[in-house]
Motif scaffolding. Structure first.
Motif, PDB file in Angstrom:
ATOM      1  N   PRO A   1       6.642   8.137  -7.286  1.00 26.45           N
ATOM      2  CA  PRO A   1       7.547   7.208  -7.980  1.00 26.45           C
ATOM      3  C   PRO A   1       9.012   7.528  -7.661  1.00 26.45           C
ATOM      4  O   PRO A   1       9.426   8.675  -7.685  1.00 26.45           O
ATOM      5  CB  PRO A   1       7.250   7.437  -9.452  1.00 26.45           C
ATOM      6  N   ARG A   2       9.754   6.490  -7.327  1.00 29.40           N
ATOM      7  CA  ARG A   2      11.181   6.617  -7.046  1.00 29.40           C
ATOM      8  C   ARG A   2      11.944   5.631  -7.905  1.00 29.40           C
ATOM      9  O   ARG A   2      11.388   4.645  -8.368  1.00 29.40           O
ATOM     10  CB  ARG A   2      11.477   6.249  -5.595  1.00 29.40           C
ATOM     11  N   LYS A   3      13.200   5.903  -8.036  1.00 28.10           N
ATOM     12  CA  LYS A   3      14.018   4.966  -8.802  1.00 28.10           C
ATOM     13  C   LYS A   3      14.293   3.696  -8.000  1.00 28.10           C
ATOM     14  O   LYS A   3      14.205   2.596  -8.524  1.00 28.10           O
ATOM     15  CB  LYS A   3      15.342   5.616  -9.188  1.00 28.10           C
ATOM     16  N   THR A   4      14.645   3.859  -6.718  1.00 30.34           N
ATOM     17  CA  THR A   4      14.984   2.687  -5.912  1.00 30.34           C
ATOM     18  C   THR A   4      14.295   2.747  -4.557  1.00 30.34           C
ATOM     19  O   THR A   4      13.963   3.825  -4.048  1.00 30.34           O
ATOM     20  CB  THR A   4      16.505   2.578  -5.682  1.00 30.34           C
TER      21      THR A   4
ATOM     22  N   MET B   1      14.638   0.801  -0.575  1.00 34.75           N
ATOM     23  CA  MET B   1      15.372  -0.097   0.316  1.00 34.75           C
ATOM     24  C   MET B   1      14.346  -1.020   0.954  1.00 34.75           C
ATOM     25  O   MET B   1      13.363  -0.565   1.526  1.00 34.75           O
ATOM     26  CB  MET B   1      16.112   0.688   1.397  1.00 34.75           C
ATOM     27  N   LEU B   2      14.580  -2.311   0.831  1.00 32.42           N
ATOM     28  CA  LEU B   2      13.628  -3.304   1.290  1.00 32.42           C
ATOM     29  C   LEU B   2      14.328  -4.227   2.280  1.00 32.42           C
ATOM     30  O   LEU B   2      15.378  -4.779   1.966  1.00 32.42           O
ATOM     31  CB  LEU B   2      13.151  -4.095   0.068  1.00 32.42           C
ATOM     32  N   LEU B   3      13.785  -4.354   3.470  1.00 30.44           N
ATOM     33  CA  LEU B   3      14.311  -5.313   4.441  1.00 30.44           C
ATOM     34  C   LEU B   3      13.551  -6.612   4.227  1.00 30.44           C
ATOM     35  O   LEU B   3      12.368  -6.714   4.515  1.00 30.44           O
ATOM     36  CB  LEU B   3      14.113  -4.825   5.876  1.00 30.44           C
ATOM     37  N   PHE B   4      14.245  -7.601   3.684  1.00 28.43           N
ATOM     38  CA  PHE B   4      13.610  -8.868   3.353  1.00 28.43           C
ATOM     39  C   PHE B   4      14.333  -9.968   4.091  1.00 28.43           C
ATOM     40  O   PHE B   4      15.508 -10.232   3.847  1.00 28.43           O
ATOM     41  CB  PHE B   4      13.666  -9.079   1.836  1.00 28.43           C
ATOM     42  N   ASP B   5      13.649 -10.617   5.020  1.00 25.64           N
ATOM     43  CA  ASP B   5      14.236 -11.622   5.900  1.00 25.64           C
ATOM     44  C   ASP B   5      15.389 -10.996   6.682  1.00 25.64           C
ATOM     45  O   ASP B   5      15.179 -10.168   7.537  1.00 25.64           O
ATOM     46  CB  ASP B   5      14.661 -12.872   5.137  1.00 25.64           C
ATOM     47  N   ASP B   6      16.627 -11.364   6.358  1.00 29.25           N
ATOM     48  CA  ASP B   6      17.771 -10.879   7.141  1.00 29.25           C
ATOM     49  C   ASP B   6      18.659  -9.897   6.398  1.00 29.25           C
ATOM     50  O   ASP B   6      19.754  -9.597   6.850  1.00 29.25           O
ATOM     51  CB  ASP B   6      18.640 -12.069   7.576  1.00 29.25           C
TER      52      ASP B   6
ATOM     53  N   LEU C   1      16.074  -2.145  -4.543  1.00 25.57           N
ATOM     54  CA  LEU C   1      15.332  -2.563  -5.727  1.00 25.57           C
ATOM     55  C   LEU C   1      14.543  -1.401  -6.297  1.00 25.57           C
ATOM     56  O   LEU C   1      14.229  -0.438  -5.589  1.00 25.57           O
ATOM     57  CB  LEU C   1      14.350  -3.691  -5.375  1.00 25.57           C
ATOM     58  N   SER C   2      14.178  -1.522  -7.552  1.00 22.82           N
ATOM     59  CA  SER C   2      13.306  -0.525  -8.156  1.00 22.82           C
ATOM     60  C   SER C   2      11.886  -0.731  -7.621  1.00 22.82           C
ATOM     61  O   SER C   2      11.583  -1.744  -6.991  1.00 22.82           O
ATOM     62  CB  SER C   2      13.318  -0.656  -9.678  1.00 22.82           C
ATOM     63  N   SER C   3      11.016   0.227  -7.887  1.00 23.32           N
ATOM     64  CA  SER C   3       9.639   0.139  -7.397  1.00 23.32           C
ATOM     65  C   SER C   3       8.935  -1.101  -7.936  1.00 23.32           C
ATOM     66  O   SER C   3       8.257  -1.814  -7.192  1.00 23.32           O
ATOM     67  CB  SER C   3       8.846   1.382  -7.804  1.00 23.32           C
ATOM     68  N   ASP C   4       9.104  -1.345  -9.223  1.00 27.67           N
ATOM     69  CA  ASP C   4       8.445  -2.505  -9.824  1.00 27.67           C
ATOM     70  C   ASP C   4       8.975  -3.817  -9.249  1.00 27.67           C
ATOM     71  O   ASP C   4       8.204  -4.734  -8.964  1.00 27.67           O
ATOM     72  CB  ASP C   4       8.625  -2.491 -11.345  1.00 27.67           C
ATOM     73  N   GLU C   5      10.286  -3.897  -9.085  1.00 29.72           N
ATOM     74  CA  GLU C   5      10.869  -5.109  -8.515  1.00 29.72           C
ATOM     75  C   GLU C   5      10.428  -5.292  -7.059  1.00 29.72           C
ATOM     76  O   GLU C   5      10.179  -6.413  -6.625  1.00 29.72           O
ATOM     77  CB  GLU C   5      12.390  -5.067  -8.600  1.00 29.72           C
ATOM     78  N   SER C   6      10.327  -4.184  -6.324  1.00 22.96           N
ATOM     79  CA  SER C   6       9.873  -4.259  -4.936  1.00 22.96           C
ATOM     80  C   SER C   6       8.454  -4.797  -4.868  1.00 22.96           C
ATOM     81  O   SER C   6       8.139  -5.669  -4.053  1.00 22.96           O
ATOM     82  CB  SER C   6       9.925  -2.879  -4.277  1.00 22.96           C
TER      83      SER C   6
ATOM     84  N   ALA D   1       0.834  -1.202   0.000  1.00 19.39           N
ATOM     85  CA  ALA D   1       0.000   0.000   0.000  1.00 19.39           C
ATOM     86  C   ALA D   1       0.871   1.256   0.000  1.00 19.39           C
ATOM     87  O   ALA D   1       0.563   2.231  -0.694  1.00 19.39           O
ATOM     88  CB  ALA D   1      -0.931  -0.006   1.204  1.00 19.39           C
ATOM     89  N   ALA D   2       1.960   1.231   0.757  1.00 19.29           N
ATOM     90  CA  ALA D   2       2.862   2.382   0.783  1.00 19.29           C
ATOM     91  C   ALA D   2       3.519   2.585  -0.577  1.00 19.29           C
ATOM     92  O   ALA D   2       3.713   3.728  -1.016  1.00 19.29           O
ATOM     93  CB  ALA D   2       3.930   2.190   1.863  1.00 19.29           C
ATOM     94  N   LEU D   3       3.856   1.508  -1.250  1.00 23.26           N
ATOM     95  CA  LEU D   3       4.444   1.620  -2.590  1.00 23.26           C
ATOM     96  C   LEU D   3       3.449   2.222  -3.588  1.00 23.26           C
ATOM     97  O   LEU D   3       3.827   2.982  -4.474  1.00 23.26           O
ATOM     98  CB  LEU D   3       4.900   0.259  -3.095  1.00 23.26           C
ATOM     99  N   ARG D   4       2.188   1.856  -3.456  1.00 25.29           N
ATOM    100  CA  ARG D   4       1.169   2.400  -4.363  1.00 25.29           C
ATOM    101  C   ARG D   4       0.936   3.885  -4.124  1.00 25.29           C
ATOM    102  O   ARG D   4       0.743   4.649  -5.062  1.00 25.29           O
ATOM    103  CB  ARG D   4      -0.160   1.654  -4.177  1.00 25.29           C
TER     104      ARG D   4
END
Length: 151
Positions: free
Chosen positions: A64-67, A69-74, A79-84, A57-60
């Protein structure tokens, strides 16, 4: 009793018990513990699903940003917005499937527990919960409810 330690009396009582009864009691205890562990697993996956939903929801809503930061597991991922969105959506689908399989396992274990305890009323209630929902892949179920074609 007459100066004998209570733990030793309990040990003697345990030795005199029927081995089949002891095995059944151990099976009941093991199943009950597995059910509790599975329920805690559902709580944990639900918490993670909610965090993923909030992140999506926050991404939506965000500009729009280029990148991102995603905390995924450890680890942190850049990543880009689409990849996130893709990573979070895939994780969401994985968590949904895990929750569904864990709920099915709880149903099976609860039914086994009721049968080990010889509880007929509980077994009848559990049979009602053994039903599964139909989806679009159930061709047989759909064909039963389809209207006949009138020419």
């Amino acid at each position: 009793f007459f100066g004998i330690p209570p733990l030793f009396l309990l040990f003697l009582l345990f030795l005199c018990m029927d081995p089949e009864l002891v095995k059944r009691g151990c099976d009941i205890e093991r199943l009950a513990e597995e059910i509790l562990i599975d329920e805690q697993l559902i709580v944990d996956t639900d918490r993670r699903r909610n965090q993923n939903r909030e992140a999506l929801a926050a991404l939506r809503k965000a500009k729009p940003r280029k990148t991102w930061m995603l905390l995924f597991d450890d680890c942190f991922l850049r990543l880009s917005s689409d990849e996130s969105r893709k990573v979070l959506s895939e994780d969401q689908a994985h968590l949904d499937a895990e929750t569904l399989s864990t709920r099915e396992a709880i149903k099976q274990k609860t039914f086994q527990l009721a049968s080990l305890q010889n509880d007929e009323a509980m077994q009848k209630r559990q049979r009602a919960f053994m039903l599964s929902a139909m989806d679009s892949k159930d061709g047989v179920a759909r064909s039963i409810f389809q209207r006949p074609i009138v020419e």
